[in-house]
Motif scaffolding. Structure first.
Motif, mmCIF file in Angstrom:
data_model
loop_
_atom_site.group_PDB
_atom_site.id
_atom_site.type_symbol
_atom_site.label_atom_id
_atom_site.label_comp_id
_atom_site.label_asym_id
_atom_site.label_seq_id
_atom_site.Cartn_x
_atom_site.Cartn_y
_atom_site.Cartn_z
ATOM 1 N N TYR A 196 -1.038 -15.415 -5.630
ATOM 2 C CA TYR A 196 -1.992 -14.747 -4.748
ATOM 3 C C TYR A 196 -1.308 -13.994 -3.611
ATOM 4 O O TYR A 196 -1.899 -13.098 -3.016
ATOM 5 N N LEU A 197 -0.037 -14.347 -3.333
ATOM 6 C CA LEU A 197 0.725 -13.633 -2.311
ATOM 7 C C LEU A 197 1.563 -12.510 -2.917
ATOM 8 O O LEU A 197 1.599 -11.397 -2.384
ATOM 9 N N ARG A 231 0.299 -8.935 -3.500
ATOM 10 C CA ARG A 231 0.103 -8.183 -2.270
ATOM 11 C C ARG A 231 1.428 -7.706 -1.683
ATOM 12 O O ARG A 231 1.486 -6.688 -1.013
ATOM 13 N N VAL A 232 2.485 -8.471 -1.940
ATOM 14 C CA VAL A 232 3.783 -8.187 -1.326
ATOM 15 C C VAL A 232 4.647 -7.257 -2.173
ATOM 16 O O VAL A 232 5.349 -6.385 -1.654
ATOM 17 N N ASP A 233 4.603 -7.434 -3.497
ATOM 18 C CA ASP A 233 5.551 -6.761 -4.380
ATOM 19 C C ASP A 233 5.580 -5.238 -4.259
ATOM 20 O O ASP A 233 6.663 -4.647 -4.219
ATOM 21 N N ALA A 286 11.039 -11.600 5.902
ATOM 22 C CA ALA A 286 9.959 -12.353 6.537
ATOM 23 C C ALA A 286 9.045 -11.433 7.341
ATOM 24 O O ALA A 286 7.819 -11.579 7.313
ATOM 25 N N VAL A 287 9.639 -10.486 8.052
ATOM 26 C CA VAL A 287 8.841 -9.531 8.843
ATOM 27 C C VAL A 287 7.940 -8.713 7.931
ATOM 28 O O VAL A 287 6.766 -8.469 8.237
ATOM 29 N N LEU A 288 8.475 -8.279 6.787
ATOM 30 C CA LEU A 288 7.688 -7.477 5.849
ATOM 31 C C LEU A 288 6.478 -8.268 5.357
ATOM 32 O O LEU A 288 5.355 -7.764 5.351
ATOM 33 N N ILE A 289 6.701 -9.520 4.945
ATOM 34 C CA ILE A 289 5.590 -10.340 4.450
ATOM 35 C C ILE A 289 4.590 -10.602 5.556
ATOM 36 O O ILE A 289 3.371 -10.548 5.358
ATOM 37 N N ARG A 290 5.101 -10.862 6.751
ATOM 38 C CA ARG A 290 4.221 -11.141 7.881
ATOM 39 C C ARG A 290 3.306 -9.946 8.167
ATOM 40 O O ARG A 290 2.109 -10.111 8.420
#
Length: 311
Positions: free
Chosen positions: A105-106, A109-111, A287-291
């Motif tokens: 589910y994450l 959205r991130v890829d 981490a910043v990108l995912i955040r």
């Protein structure tokens, strides 16, 4: 000793059974490929392929050499992958471990943003139960993990976001008729949870103890999807993580979701990676990108404004 290039030519010939097609695959001329393969055979003192005008046949000994050559070429590529990240940005293969209640589910959205930002990054994602992820990180199975916090691990840590938890209720359940639900309203209600090893299970157990709900140990889900289907048959209600609710439950007309209490429930999701004096990956940037991506999902109040490291 054989060169990696010669072994690459040999594998190409074995796969294509044709010198011309093999040469096209490795982007050289056919005479060059034939000459290098002949040189390889001379160095080893054996015949690896039988040549004729109609076809190419790999000898029995050649088959054994080809399989070894494949492994050597894969290992050589692995060396390139794990060292390709040196310098600015993130590149090469990154082995990511994360729980099954987060990964499906994450990552969708991130890829897309991740690939656009770091086109040379190859993300190898592997799902595992949360309690096993810190140990596997320490053992080197993963380069980085995403997991619910806190985690008792001597590693670098970045808090990503606070994921809200919602109570999922089948529409034919008596609680579905309410406009809001408080924890006290769950007294005596059948509450379902995932099986052992899931951090989400611990939150459900704590909720049941707090409000006097009837935790159904005899009906434990193996995944969020199976838990949802069990609820749909009338076995009870359960807590569902926000990413899953937005991806799946909100599109399922069989359910309604509620915040519990005025402030709601949530779990903290973080990223961890091993400490290194000469880090090759800039995981802080990851981490910043995912955040930032999750900020669009849950709003700024659910997202930490900075990465937090632990000693």
């Amino acid at each position: 000793m054989p060169t990696l290039r010669q072994l690459e030519y040999l594998v190409a010939v074995a796969d294509n059974r044709h010198f011309g097609r093999a040469a096209e695959r490795v982007n050289v001329t056919q005479p060059t490929l034939s000459e290098q393969l002949r040189t390889l055979e001379q160095r080893l003192g054996v015949e690896l392929v039988e040549r004729s005008r109609s076809n190419v046949v790999v000898t029995p000994l050649g088959f054994e050499v080809v399989e070894i050559a494949r492994r050597m070429l894969q290992d050589a590529q692995r060396i390139v992958d794990i060292t390709g990240n040196v310098g600015s940005g993130i590149a090469g293969v990154v082995r990511l471990g994360l729980p099954p209640t987060i990964g499906p589910y994450l990552l969708p959205r991130v890829d897309p943003t991740l690939h656009a930002t770091y086109p040379k990054l190859k993300l190898y994602a592997r799902e595992e139960l949360p309690h096993a992820l810190p140990r596997e990180l320490a053992e080197g199975i993963h380069d980085v993990i995403i997991a619910p916090l806190p985690v008792n691990q001597n590693a670098k840590e970045a808090v990503l976001f606070e994921e809200p938890l919602y109570l999922a209720v089948p529409i034919d359940h008596e609680l579905a008729n309410r406009s809001s639900i408080k924890a006290a309203d769950l007294e005596g209600v059948d509450l379902l949870a995932l099986g052992p090893g899931h951090q989400l299970r611990e939150l459900v157990v704590n909720l049941a103890a707090e409000c006097g709900a009837n935790l159904r140990y005899d009906y434990e889900g193996t995944s969020l999807d199976t838990l949802r289907e069990m609820m749909a048959t009338g076995l009870g209600v359960s807590l569902m993580p926000g990413l899953y609710v937005r991806s799946v439950v909100s599109k399922d007309p069989r359910f309604k979701t509620f915040d519990i209490g005025s402030r709601g429930l949530s779990r903290t999701i973080g990223m961890l990676w091993r400490k290194s004096k000469n880090p090759q990956h800039n995981f802080d940037n990851l981490a910043v990108l995912i955040r930032n991506i999750v900020k669009d999902e849950f709003g700024p109040s659910r997202v930490k404004t900075r990465a937090e490291s632990v000693a």
